[in-house]
Motif scaffolding. Structure first.
Motif, PDB file in Angstrom:
ATOM      1  N   PHE A 195       0.825  -1.201   0.000  1.00 37.57           N
ATOM      2  CA  PHE A 195       0.000   0.000   0.000  1.00 37.57           C
ATOM      3  C   PHE A 195       0.867   1.263   0.000  1.00 37.57           C
ATOM      4  CE2 PHE A 195      -2.086   3.306   2.583  1.00 37.57           C
ATOM      5  CZ  PHE A 195      -3.193   3.553   1.810  1.00 37.57           C
ATOM      6  N   PHE A 196       1.859   1.307   0.871  1.00 32.60           N
ATOM      7  CA  PHE A 196       2.686   2.504   0.982  1.00 32.60           C
ATOM      8  C   PHE A 196       3.573   2.705  -0.239  1.00 32.60           C
ATOM      9  CE2 PHE A 196       1.788   2.286   5.611  1.00 32.60           C
ATOM     10  CZ  PHE A 196       1.380   3.599   5.779  1.00 32.60           C
ATOM     11  N   ALA A 197       3.998   1.623  -0.882  1.00 28.16           N
ATOM     12  CA  ALA A 197       4.818   1.757  -2.078  1.00 28.16           C
ATOM     13  C   ALA A 197       4.076   2.524  -3.165  1.00 28.16           C
ATOM     14  CB  ALA A 197       5.227   0.376  -2.587  1.00 28.16           C
ATOM     15  N   VAL A 198       2.771   2.249  -3.270  1.00 25.77           N
ATOM     16  CA  VAL A 198       1.946   2.953  -4.255  1.00 25.77           C
ATOM     17  C   VAL A 198       1.584   4.348  -3.758  1.00 25.77           C
ATOM     18  CG1 VAL A 198      -0.276   2.922  -5.453  1.00 25.77           C
ATOM     19  CG2 VAL A 198       1.034   0.807  -5.195  1.00 25.77           C
ATOM     20  N   ARG A 199       1.203   4.421  -2.508  1.00 27.24           N
ATOM     21  CA  ARG A 199       0.683   5.680  -1.971  1.00 27.24           C
ATOM     22  C   ARG A 199       1.738   6.785  -1.962  1.00 27.24           C
ATOM     23  NH1 ARG A 199      -0.174   7.282   3.995  1.00 27.24           N
ATOM     24  NH2 ARG A 199      -1.141   9.316   3.716  1.00 27.24           N
ATOM     25  N   GLU A 200       2.984   6.449  -1.676  1.00 25.63           N
ATOM     26  CA  GLU A 200       4.007   7.486  -1.573  1.00 25.63           C
ATOM     27  C   GLU A 200       4.145   8.265  -2.881  1.00 25.63           C
ATOM     28  OE1 GLU A 200       8.815   7.866  -0.785  1.00 25.63           O
ATOM     29  OE2 GLU A 200       7.688   6.299   0.234  1.00 25.63           O
ATOM     30  N   SER A 201       4.185   7.533  -3.989  1.00 22.25           N
ATOM     31  CA  SER A 201       4.337   8.206  -5.285  1.00 22.25           C
ATOM     32  C   SER A 201       3.103   9.016  -5.648  1.00 22.25           C
ATOM     33  CB  SER A 201       4.631   7.177  -6.381  1.00 22.25           C
ATOM     34  OG  SER A 201       5.870   6.542  -6.161  1.00 22.25           O
ATOM     35  N   LEU A 202       1.927   8.446  -5.420  1.00 17.41           N
ATOM     36  CA  LEU A 202       0.700   9.131  -5.806  1.00 17.41           C
ATOM     37  C   LEU A 202       0.407  10.336  -4.916  1.00 17.41           C
ATOM     38  CD1 LEU A 202      -1.667   6.140  -6.690  1.00 17.41           C
ATOM     39  CD2 LEU A 202      -0.288   7.560  -8.223  1.00 17.41           C
ATOM     40  N   GLU A 203       0.703  10.229  -3.624  1.00 16.86           N
ATOM     41  CA  GLU A 203       0.490  11.366  -2.719  1.00 16.86           C
ATOM     42  C   GLU A 203       1.427  12.518  -3.076  1.00 16.86           C
ATOM     43  OE1 GLU A 203      -1.602  11.981  -0.269  1.00 16.86           O
ATOM     44  OE2 GLU A 203      -2.388  10.068   0.452  1.00 16.86           O
ATOM     45  N   ALA A 204       2.663  12.200  -3.439  1.00 13.18           N
ATOM     46  CA  ALA A 204       3.609  13.245  -3.832  1.00 13.18           C
ATOM     47  C   ALA A 204       3.130  13.947  -5.098  1.00 13.18           C
ATOM     48  CB  ALA A 204       5.006  12.647  -4.041  1.00 13.18           C
ATOM     49  N   THR A 246       0.696  18.802  12.590  1.00 18.79           N
ATOM     50  CA  THR A 246       1.831  19.680  12.292  1.00 18.79           C
ATOM     51  C   THR A 246       2.365  19.405  10.891  1.00 18.79           C
ATOM     52  OG1 THR A 246       2.441  19.819  14.623  1.00 18.79           O
ATOM     53  CG2 THR A 246       4.150  20.358  13.008  1.00 18.79           C
ATOM     54  N   GLU A 247       2.496  18.128  10.537  1.00 21.96           N
ATOM     55  CA  GLU A 247       2.980  17.786   9.195  1.00 21.96           C
ATOM     56  C   GLU A 247       1.967  18.190   8.131  1.00 21.96           C
ATOM     57  OE1 GLU A 247       4.368  13.812   8.792  1.00 21.96           O
ATOM     58  OE2 GLU A 247       5.770  13.955  10.476  1.00 21.96           O
ATOM     59  N   HIS A 248       0.704  18.051   8.439  1.00 22.01           N
ATOM     60  CA  HIS A 248      -0.326  18.483   7.493  1.00 22.01           C
ATOM     61  C   HIS A 248      -0.282  20.003   7.300  1.00 22.01           C
ATOM     62  CE1 HIS A 248      -3.162  14.738   7.851  1.00 22.01           C
ATOM     63  NE2 HIS A 248      -2.018  14.475   7.250  1.00 22.01           N
ATOM     64  N   VAL A 264       4.390  10.497   4.207  1.00 24.60           N
ATOM     65  CA  VAL A 264       3.980   9.109   3.971  1.00 24.60           C
ATOM     66  C   VAL A 264       5.030   8.142   4.511  1.00 24.60           C
ATOM     67  CG1 VAL A 264       3.467   7.382   2.205  1.00 24.60           C
ATOM     68  CG2 VAL A 264       2.549   9.699   1.983  1.00 24.60           C
ATOM     69  N   ALA A 265       6.320   8.488   4.340  1.00 31.26           N
ATOM     70  CA  ALA A 265       7.388   7.620   4.855  1.00 31.26           C
ATOM     71  C   ALA A 265       7.303   7.498   6.377  1.00 31.26           C
ATOM     72  CB  ALA A 265       8.746   8.162   4.437  1.00 31.26           C
ATOM     73  N   GLY A 266       7.011   8.615   7.052  1.00 28.29           N
ATOM     74  CA  GLY A 266       6.875   8.578   8.501  1.00 28.29           C
ATOM     75  C   GLY A 266       5.672   7.764   8.937  1.00 28.29           C
ATOM     76  N   THR A 267       4.565   7.928   8.210  1.00 25.71           N
ATOM     77  CA  THR A 267       3.358   7.153   8.505  1.00 25.71           C
ATOM     78  C   THR A 267       3.621   5.669   8.290  1.00 25.71           C
ATOM     79  OG1 THR A 267       2.008   9.016   7.767  1.00 25.71           O
ATOM     80  CG2 THR A 267       0.911   6.892   7.985  1.00 25.71           C
ATOM     81  N   ARG A 268       4.374   5.362   7.226  1.00 26.50           N
ATOM     82  CA  ARG A 268       4.714   3.962   6.926  1.00 26.50           C
ATOM     83  C   ARG A 268       5.500   3.340   8.066  1.00 26.50           C
ATOM     84  NH1 ARG A 268       9.358   1.689   5.415  1.00 26.50           N
ATOM     85  NH2 ARG A 268       9.302  -0.267   4.213  1.00 26.50           N
ATOM     86  N   ALA A 269       6.516   4.035   8.550  1.00 28.35           N
ATOM     87  CA  ALA A 269       7.358   3.485   9.618  1.00 28.35           C
ATOM     88  C   ALA A 269       6.535   3.219  10.880  1.00 28.35           C
ATOM     89  CB  ALA A 269       8.507   4.442   9.918  1.00 28.35           C
ATOM     90  N   PHE A 270       5.693   4.170  11.227  1.00 31.30           N
ATOM     91  CA  PHE A 270       4.873   4.006  12.427  1.00 31.30           C
ATOM     92  C   PHE A 270       3.867   2.888  12.254  1.00 31.30           C
ATOM     93  CE2 PHE A 270       1.145   4.860  15.006  1.00 31.30           C
ATOM     94  CZ  PHE A 270       1.712   5.016  16.268  1.00 31.30           C
TER      95      PHE A 270
END
Length: 218
Positions: A85-94, A180-182, A205-211
């Motif tokens: 999910f995050f692999a796809v989401r990171e690119s699309l969110e950016a 804050t990030e938003h 997204v990377a931070g959300t992924r790690a958590f």
């Protein structure tokens, strides 16, 4: 949910889809639970035709899986699924953030500001369920502000998974840092800075992924 004559067939299927999706997101139907058509149809007060359409849609979007001799089962959302999910989401969110910085209207930015203010208020009050829902709304609104209908169509099926993931992994301690990030992302969009907006979206997204992966046990 009454099957009234005033509802069109398609709108009824949509209503069933939304009701079932919400129950999965909220954990009322946990991963691994078998969903029996007859019981669901009786409980929702609908025929099996719109129910089957709704369940097929949920299967396409990754909420249900078909298993031999068991039928429809609520799909797991573990570390492996989250990684995909995050692999796809990171690119699309950016991409969405970059386009929003280029195309968002002043009215659209004001709407994003109001949404973030509501999110912060809910987070400060400790209303986690509301905060989670508003956080997902914030991301969906950025996609809308991108002005790209193809991107919107690509992201739409991910919205429910995002909400489910937030519900599974969010806690009160992360709510205000998320705001804050938003805010930083909103500031970049408001400043018409697509490169910074994209970079902040990737970082977020990377931070959300790690958590999330930590919360899911990886």
């Amino acid at each position: 949910m009454p099957d009234t004559l005033g509802d069109t067939h398609q709108s009824l299927a949509d209503l069933v889809y939304l009701r079932l999706r919400e129950r999965i997101i909220e954990g009322e139907y946990p991963a691994g639970q078998r969903l029996v058509e007859r019981e669901l149809a009786e409980g929702l007060g609908v025929s099996r035709i719109p129910l089957r359409e709704a369940m097929q849609r949920l299967e396409r979007e990754g909420f249900l899986t078909a298993q031999a001799r068991r039928g429809a089962v609520v799909a797991d959302f573990g570390p492996e699924e989250a990684e995909h999910f995050f692999a796809v989401r990171e690119s699309l969110e950016a991409l969405a953030a970059s386009l929003a910085a280029q195309h968002a209207t002043a009215a659209g930015v004001r709407g994003l500001e109001r949404l973030l203010a509501r999110t912060r208020k809910a987070a400060e009050a400790g209303r986690l369920r509301e905060t989670v829902s508003l956080n997902a709304d914030f991301h969906r609104e950025i996609v809308e502000l991108s002005g790209n209908p193809l991107l919107r169509d690509m992201m739409a099926p991910l919205d429910g998974r995002l909400r489910r993931l937030f519900r599974l992994t969010s806690d009160a301690e992360t709510s205000l840092p998320m705001c804050t990030e938003h805010q930083q992302l909103l500031d970049a969009i408001k400043a018409r800075d697509p490169e910074t907006a994209a970079a902040l979206a990737r970082h977020h997204v990377a931070g959300t992924r790690a958590f999330a992966l930590q919360a899911l046990g990886r």
